[in-house]
Design a protein around this motif. Structure first.
Motif, PDB file in Angstrom:
ATOM      1  N   ASP A  83       0.844  -1.182   0.000  1.00  0.00           N
ATOM      2  CA  ASP A  83       0.000   0.000   0.000  1.00  0.00           C
ATOM      3  C   ASP A  83       0.884   1.238   0.000  1.00  0.00           C
ATOM      4  O   ASP A  83       2.118   1.137  -0.121  1.00  0.00           O
ATOM      5  N   VAL A  84       0.292   2.396   0.137  1.00  0.00           N
ATOM      6  CA  VAL A  84       1.043   3.638  -0.014  1.00  0.00           C
ATOM      7  C   VAL A  84       1.780   3.994   1.277  1.00  0.00           C
ATOM      8  O   VAL A  84       1.169   4.012   2.353  1.00  0.00           O
ATOM      9  N   PRO A  85       3.078   4.294   1.195  1.00  0.00           N
ATOM     10  CA  PRO A  85       3.789   4.783   2.375  1.00  0.00           C
ATOM     11  C   PRO A  85       3.213   6.120   2.830  1.00  0.00           C
ATOM     12  O   PRO A  85       2.841   6.954   2.006  1.00  0.00           O
ATOM     13  N   THR A  86       3.139   6.311   4.149  1.00  0.00           N
ATOM     14  CA  THR A  86       2.614   7.551   4.711  1.00  0.00           C
ATOM     15  C   THR A  86       3.588   8.116   5.747  1.00  0.00           C
ATOM     16  O   THR A  86       4.614   7.488   6.059  1.00  0.00           O
ATOM     17  N   ARG A  87       3.232   9.268   6.302  1.00  0.00           N
ATOM     18  CA  ARG A  87       4.064   9.864   7.342  1.00  0.00           C
ATOM     19  C   ARG A  87       4.220   8.929   8.540  1.00  0.00           C
ATOM     20  O   ARG A  87       5.208   8.993   9.266  1.00  0.00           O
ATOM     21  N   ALA A  88       3.251   8.044   8.751  1.00  0.00           N
ATOM     22  CA  ALA A  88       3.342   7.093   9.860  1.00  0.00           C
ATOM     23  C   ALA A  88       4.484   6.110   9.680  1.00  0.00           C
ATOM     24  O   ALA A  88       4.899   5.444  10.635  1.00  0.00           O
ATOM     25  N   ASP A  89       5.021   6.007   8.457  1.00  0.00           N
ATOM     26  CA  ASP A  89       6.123   5.087   8.166  1.00  0.00           C
ATOM     27  C   ASP A  89       7.496   5.742   8.278  1.00  0.00           C
ATOM     28  O   ASP A  89       8.508   5.104   7.980  1.00  0.00           O
ATOM     29  N   THR A  90       7.536   6.982   8.705  1.00  0.00           N
ATOM     30  CA  THR A  90       8.801   7.714   8.753  1.00  0.00           C
ATOM     31  C   THR A  90       9.868   6.980   9.562  1.00  0.00           C
ATOM     32  O   THR A  90      11.022   6.854   9.136  1.00  0.00           O
ATOM     33  N   ALA A  91       9.500   6.490  10.727  1.00  0.00           N
ATOM     34  CA  ALA A  91      10.487   5.816  11.589  1.00  0.00           C
ATOM     35  C   ALA A  91      11.022   4.560  10.916  1.00  0.00           C
ATOM     36  O   ALA A  91      12.234   4.287  10.944  1.00  0.00           O
ATOM     37  N   ALA A  92      10.139   3.770  10.304  1.00  0.00           N
ATOM     38  CA  ALA A  92      10.563   2.525   9.658  1.00  0.00           C
ATOM     39  C   ALA A  92      11.469   2.805   8.460  1.00  0.00           C
ATOM     40  O   ALA A  92      12.479   2.118   8.244  1.00  0.00           O
ATOM     41  N   ILE A  93      11.126   3.814   7.663  1.00  0.00           N
ATOM     42  CA  ILE A  93      11.949   4.176   6.499  1.00  0.00           C
ATOM     43  C   ILE A  93      13.315   4.657   6.953  1.00  0.00           C
ATOM     44  O   ILE A  93      14.355   4.254   6.408  1.00  0.00           O
ATOM     45  N   THR A  94      13.324   5.517   7.968  1.00  0.00           N
ATOM     46  CA  THR A  94      14.595   6.057   8.471  1.00  0.00           C
ATOM     47  C   THR A  94      15.484   4.951   9.008  1.00  0.00           C
ATOM     48  O   THR A  94      16.686   4.902   8.728  1.00  0.00           O
ATOM     49  N   GLU A  95      14.908   4.028   9.766  1.00  0.00           N
ATOM     50  CA  GLU A  95      15.673   2.912  10.335  1.00  0.00           C
ATOM     51  C   GLU A  95      16.273   2.046   9.228  1.00  0.00           C
ATOM     52  O   GLU A  95      17.447   1.689   9.269  1.00  0.00           O
ATOM     53  N   ALA A  96      15.463   1.703   8.250  1.00  0.00           N
ATOM     54  CA  ALA A  96      15.942   0.829   7.170  1.00  0.00           C
ATOM     55  C   ALA A  96      17.059   1.476   6.377  1.00  0.00           C
ATOM     56  O   ALA A  96      18.012   0.797   5.964  1.00  0.00           O
ATOM     57  N   CYS A  97      16.961   2.770   6.162  1.00  0.00           N
ATOM     58  CA  CYS A  97      17.933   3.454   5.301  1.00  0.00           C
ATOM     59  C   CYS A  97      19.250   3.775   5.993  1.00  0.00           C
ATOM     60  O   CYS A  97      20.106   4.462   5.429  1.00  0.00           O
ATOM     61  N   GLN A  98      19.435   3.242   7.205  1.00  0.00           N
ATOM     62  CA  GLN A  98      20.755   3.269   7.838  1.00  0.00           C
ATOM     63  C   GLN A  98      21.586   2.081   7.383  1.00  0.00           C
ATOM     64  O   GLN A  98      22.805   2.030   7.620  1.00  0.00           O
TER      65      GLN A  98
ATOM     66  N   VAL B 293       8.017  10.766   1.399  1.00  0.00           N
ATOM     67  CA  VAL B 293       6.569  10.518   1.413  1.00  0.00           C
ATOM     68  C   VAL B 293       5.809  11.687   0.795  1.00  0.00           C
ATOM     69  O   VAL B 293       4.907  11.501  -0.030  1.00  0.00           O
ATOM     70  N   ASP B 294       6.168  12.907   1.174  1.00  0.00           N
ATOM     71  CA  ASP B 294       5.410  14.079   0.739  1.00  0.00           C
ATOM     72  C   ASP B 294       5.690  14.508  -0.693  1.00  0.00           C
ATOM     73  O   ASP B 294       4.775  14.900  -1.426  1.00  0.00           O
ATOM     74  N   ALA B 295       6.968  14.435  -1.104  1.00  0.00           N
ATOM     75  CA  ALA B 295       7.350  14.989  -2.401  1.00  0.00           C
ATOM     76  C   ALA B 295       7.408  13.976  -3.522  1.00  0.00           C
ATOM     77  O   ALA B 295       7.367  14.351  -4.701  1.00  0.00           O
ATOM     78  N   LEU B 296       7.502  12.694  -3.193  1.00  0.00           N
ATOM     79  CA  LEU B 296       7.610  11.675  -4.235  1.00  0.00           C
ATOM     80  C   LEU B 296       6.388  10.762  -4.289  1.00  0.00           C
ATOM     81  O   LEU B 296       5.789  10.584  -5.351  1.00  0.00           O
ATOM     82  N   VAL B 297       6.004  10.209  -3.163  1.00  0.00           N
ATOM     83  CA  VAL B 297       4.955   9.182  -3.176  1.00  0.00           C
ATOM     84  C   VAL B 297       3.620   9.739  -3.665  1.00  0.00           C
ATOM     85  O   VAL B 297       3.067   9.282  -4.672  1.00  0.00           O
ATOM     86  N   GLY B 298       3.079  10.735  -2.951  1.00  0.00           N
ATOM     87  CA  GLY B 298       1.781  11.282  -3.328  1.00  0.00           C
ATOM     88  C   GLY B 298       1.766  11.894  -4.719  1.00  0.00           C
ATOM     89  O   GLY B 298       0.923  11.533  -5.558  1.00  0.00           O
ATOM     90  N   PRO B 299       2.705  12.813  -5.018  1.00  0.00           N
ATOM     91  CA  PRO B 299       2.742  13.406  -6.354  1.00  0.00           C
ATOM     92  C   PRO B 299       2.993  12.391  -7.463  1.00  0.00           C
ATOM     93  O   PRO B 299       2.516  12.560  -8.577  1.00  0.00           O
ATOM     94  N   GLY B 300       3.750  11.333  -7.159  1.00  0.00           N
ATOM     95  CA  GLY B 300       4.010  10.313  -8.167  1.00  0.00           C
ATOM     96  C   GLY B 300       2.737   9.607  -8.604  1.00  0.00           C
ATOM     97  O   GLY B 300       2.505   9.398  -9.802  1.00  0.00           O
ATOM     98  N   TRP B 301       1.906   9.237  -7.635  1.00  0.00           N
ATOM     99  CA  TRP B 301       0.625   8.615  -7.958  1.00  0.00           C
ATOM    100  C   TRP B 301      -0.287   9.606  -8.680  1.00  0.00           C
ATOM    101  O   TRP B 301      -0.936   9.263  -9.678  1.00  0.00           O
ATOM    102  N   ALA B 302      -0.351  10.833  -8.187  1.00  0.00           N
ATOM    103  CA  ALA B 302      -1.271  11.819  -8.758  1.00  0.00           C
ATOM    104  C   ALA B 302      -0.942  12.150 -10.209  1.00  0.00           C
ATOM    105  O   ALA B 302      -1.836  12.414 -11.014  1.00  0.00           O
TER     106      ALA B 302
END
Length: 201
Positions: free
Chosen positions: A14-29, A52-61
């Motif tokens: 499904d679509v990544p959201t701001r709620a996934d910030t911690a998980a994304i940040t952790e993984a990208c270490q 999430v804000d600049a790529l995910v939403g605008p990419g779908w739109a």
């Protein structure tokens, strides 16, 4: 296009959201994600929010790039990301270290490729920087044909050109090439949950 959810027995996309910030940040270490993708380094929560804000939403739109969070079915925790860019019909993905080896990327790639074919794509392109054995193993297992080494569509971390292993999977099931996959890419028995170059993460 409105975001689409895809599901198998093992994964839920499904679509990544701001709620996934911690998980994304952790993984990208993870050093492997840093090595094989162009995620910012050091990677901060602000980078995750910007993704999430600049790529995910605008990419779908804009129908430019469709990005999904990879989650285990029944879980809300983001384990990785997979994206499909429409202009080049190309696929990219990464998975957190703790989630590798469980077949999650294999299922995610299959779901996204099948969905792209359902939307009318005649083929889907894959590449990874030369040496990324995990990503090559995923592509091979997902039915991609190895088409050779060429200049990567995604520049290297320094912004300059770099080489990539390249592959293609056709919607009609016909092999795109009869070239053998590089022996070196499987010399270590590379596991099937690793990273493919995806930009702007």
């Amino acid at each position: 296009m409105l975001p689409v959810t895809l599901t198998s027995a093992r994964v839920h996309l499904d679509v990544p959201t701001r709620a996934d910030t911690a998980a994304i940040t952790e993984a990208c270490q993870d050093p492997a994600i840093v090595r094989w993708t162009t995620v910012p380094t050091p990677y901060t929560p602000r980078d995750a929010s910007r993704f999430v804000d600049a790529l995910v939403g605008p990419g779908w739109a804009s129908d430019r790039e469709y990005t999904w969070a990879i989650r285990r079915t029944g879980s809300t925790w983001l384990e990785g990301v997979i994206g499909y860019r429409t202009a080049g019909r190309d696929l990219g993905f990464w998975l957190a270290p703790s989630a590798r080896g469980a077949g999650l990327v294999h299922d995610a790639v299959g779901l996204v490729v099948d969905w792209a074919f359902e939307q009318g794509a005649p083929d889907v392109y894959w590449e990874c920087y030369v040496g990324n054995t995990g990503s090559a193993s995923v592509a091979r297992a997902a039915g991609f044909s190895y088409t050779g080494i060429g200049e990567a569509r995604i520049p290297g971390r320094d912004g300059g050109p770099t080489s990539a292993w390249q592959g293609l999977r056709r919607a009609d099931g016909a092999p795109a090439s009869d070239l053998p996959w590089p022996a070196a890419s499987f010399a270590d028995g590379g596991h099937a949950d690793d990273t493919s170059p995806t930009p702007r993460r």
